[in-house]
Motif scaffolding. Sequence first.
Motif, short mmCIF file in Angstrom:
data_model
loop_
_atom_site.label_atom_id
_atom_site.label_comp_id
_atom_site.label_asym_id
_atom_site.label_seq_id
_atom_site.Cartn_x
_atom_site.Cartn_y
_atom_site.Cartn_z
N LYS A 38 0.72 -1.22 0.08
CA LYS A 38 0.25 0.05 -0.04
C LYS A 38 0.97 1.14 0.04
O LYS A 38 1.80 1.50 0.60
N THR A 39 0.72 2.13 -0.68
CA THR A 39 1.31 3.44 -1.06
C THR A 39 0.00 4.51 -0.57
O THR A 39 -0.88 4.60 -1.14
N GLU A 40 0.26 5.34 0.53
CA GLU A 40 -0.67 6.10 1.00
C GLU A 40 -0.44 7.41 0.21
O GLU A 40 0.63 7.64 -0.46
N LEU A 44 3.78 7.46 2.26
CA LEU A 44 4.13 6.18 3.17
C LEU A 44 3.71 4.89 2.46
O LEU A 44 2.44 4.74 2.04
N SER A 46 3.44 0.79 3.07
CA SER A 46 3.24 -0.23 4.21
C SER A 46 2.82 -1.76 3.48
O SER A 46 2.33 -1.66 2.31
N PHE A 48 0.95 -5.57 3.98
CA PHE A 48 0.12 -6.31 4.75
C PHE A 48 -0.16 -7.75 4.28
O PHE A 48 -0.32 -7.97 3.03
N PRO A 53 0.49 -5.94 9.56
CA PRO A 53 1.58 -5.26 8.87
C PRO A 53 2.89 -6.19 9.02
O PRO A 53 2.93 -6.61 9.94
N TRP A 54 3.61 -5.97 7.97
CA TRP A 54 4.83 -6.79 7.97
C TRP A 54 6.03 -5.46 7.85
O TRP A 54 5.68 -4.46 7.60
N ASN A 55 7.36 -5.50 8.47
CA ASN A 55 8.19 -4.74 8.17
C ASN A 55 8.69 -4.35 6.83
O ASN A 55 8.29 -5.19 5.98
N THR A 56 8.91 -3.29 6.58
CA THR A 56 9.18 -2.79 5.28
C THR A 56 10.24 -1.65 5.34
O THR A 56 10.74 -1.18 6.38
N LYS A 57 11.04 -1.65 4.24
CA LYS A 57 12.16 -0.67 4.09
C LYS A 57 12.50 -0.51 2.68
O LYS A 57 12.20 -1.28 1.47
N THR A 65 10.51 -6.17 2.05
CA THR A 65 9.77 -6.36 3.29
C THR A 65 10.27 -7.90 3.85
O THR A 65 11.06 -8.51 3.05
#
Lengths: 290, 235
Positions: A38-40, A44, A46, A48, A53-57, A65
Motif C-alpha cells: 500500500k502506498t498512502e 508512506l 506499508s 500487509f 503489517p510486515w516490516n518494510t524498508k 519486506t
Amino acid sequence: MNAIEQAMQYWYPIGMLGDLQRSETRKTRLLGMDIELKTEQSGLISVFHQKKPWNTKSAYGHIWTSPSKMPKPLFDVPEAGDHERRFVPCGSVRVRCSPLRAVENFLDVAHFPFVHTDILGAEPHTEVEPYSVNIDETKDEVIATKVKFYQPQAAKSASDGIVTDYVYRVPSPMNALLYKTCPNRDDVQDVIAIFVQPLDEETCDVWPWMALYDDQSTMAEMIEFQQLIFLQDRSVLENQIPIKLPLDPKMEIPTRADLTSVAYRRWLKKHGAIYGAMVSSTDDAWVAAQ
Amino acid sequence: MNFTLYDYAMSGNCYKIRLFASILDVEYERIAVEFYPAAEHKSYKMLQLSRAGTLPILKSGDMILSETSAMLFWMAQKFDSFENWWPAKRGADLNALILQWMDFSSQLSKTVGRARLNALFQTPVDLDKAIEGARRALRQIESHLTEQSFDDKKFLVSDKPTIADIACFPYVALSPDVGANLGLEHDGYPAIQSWLYSIKSLDGFIPMPGIYPMHDLKADETDFAGNRPATGKVG
C-alpha cells in the motif's frame, strides 16, 4: 526450523521505488503468501499479509519486506552510496523456476557464449579459467574472485571485446551481486545485482539492479541491455528440470567451472536455506524426473 | 540514414522491422524506448510523435508509421529492388494472400504477444482468452503450412519468403515464452518447426531474446540488439 521458517528471516524485494503510485494498493505474493503493498497519499509505504503489517524498508531502488518481526539485517552494498554511479532498477521479470535456480544461473559464467552469444561470450572463447571461491566468515557470504572471461560486449557502454574480471557475492540465499570491469574506466568496477522475490518454491519475480559508471547511454538503453540478457536466461531457466535446485551432489554432477555453484549449494545446505531446493536424491520429484 | 526506428529489443513487433532491415541490409538509426518498466511509449513526448502509443515507430522524413504491416510494405517497396518480398508483378491472388497473412499477424500479436507480455511483466490481459486464441492461431498456421508443404512451398504464400512470413514469424517463434505445458511449445507443430528453420536459414537472419539462431548459422557480427553492423550498402 523448517524451510519456510528459515526463509522468513530475510528481507525480499517486492516493488520498485520509482514505480509506485500514491493512493495505490498492489497485490503480490511472497513465500506462498498473498500480500498487499500500500502506498498512502502521503507517500508512506506499508505491507500487509492477512491485514497484519510486515516490516518494510526501502533500499537499492526497491521496497523490501520481511514476514519476520526480527529479520536478519539487509546486506550492505557500499556502492549504493557512490553518487558518481548511475543507479538502474530494471523492473521485474517473472520466471517459472526456483528462486535459488535464478541466483545460481546469475553466478555462472560458463553459459555466456551459448546463451548470451556475441554479448557476454562468444565461441571459441568458451573456457572458464580457474578462479577462487571462499566463504567470507565475518559477513557469511559466498565470494568468488579472479573470474575472467572474454566478452564481445561486456556492457551497453562497451565498444569492443574485452577480457572482463568478475567478483561475485551472495549475501543472502536469494540475492546476488557481481562486480565487473567497467568498460570505460579501469579504476572502478560496475555493480550488477539480482534481487529475487520468491512467489513460491517454483516461481519468482527477478528484480535486476545496476550501479554503473556510464555517462553515454540513456536509461532506456541500459535497462534494455539488462532485460535482454535476463530474457535470454529466462528461456533456459524455465526449461531446467527439476524446477527446484538439487542440493545433493549426486543429483547434478558439477565440473571445475561450477565451483561457485558448488559453494553456493553447500552454503544453502549449511544454513538450512532449502526453500526452493530439493535436499535428497530420494525426493519424489527427483525420482520422477529421472 | 534511411529511417529512424523507435525500438524495444524485447518486442516481437519491433523485431519484425529489425529482422527485415537486416535481411535487406538496410542501415537505420535505432532509438531505444523504455517500454518496461517506465512505459515510455505512452509518455507525452512519444505520444506527440505517434498518437498510437505503441512500438515500434518508424520515421522517415515527415512520414510516421505505427503499424508494422505498413512498415514492412514500405521497406519492401523502398529497399527491395528485385521485388522478392512484395512480388507485385506476380498477380492479384498472391498479393491478396500476402495481405491476408499480414492481417493474421495482428491476431498473433493480440494472443501470443499479449500472453507473453503478461508472462514476462504481468501486463494485465485476459490470460485464458489470450492463450486459447494463441493455440487456435498456431493450429491454423500449422495446418496451412502443412498444406503448403504438399505443394512444395516452404513459406506462407509462396515457395519464396514474403513480408507475410516476416510479419507472422516473431510471435509464432516466441509462443513457448508464454510458459510450459500450455500447448504453446513447438513440439506438436512439425510444419511450424520446419517453417521456423526456413526463416532462420535466410541470409541476414538475426536473433532476439527467446528466438535463437540455428547452431550452424554464423551468429557473428551482431550487436546486443541483434543488429548487424552497417555495411554502407543501401538497397
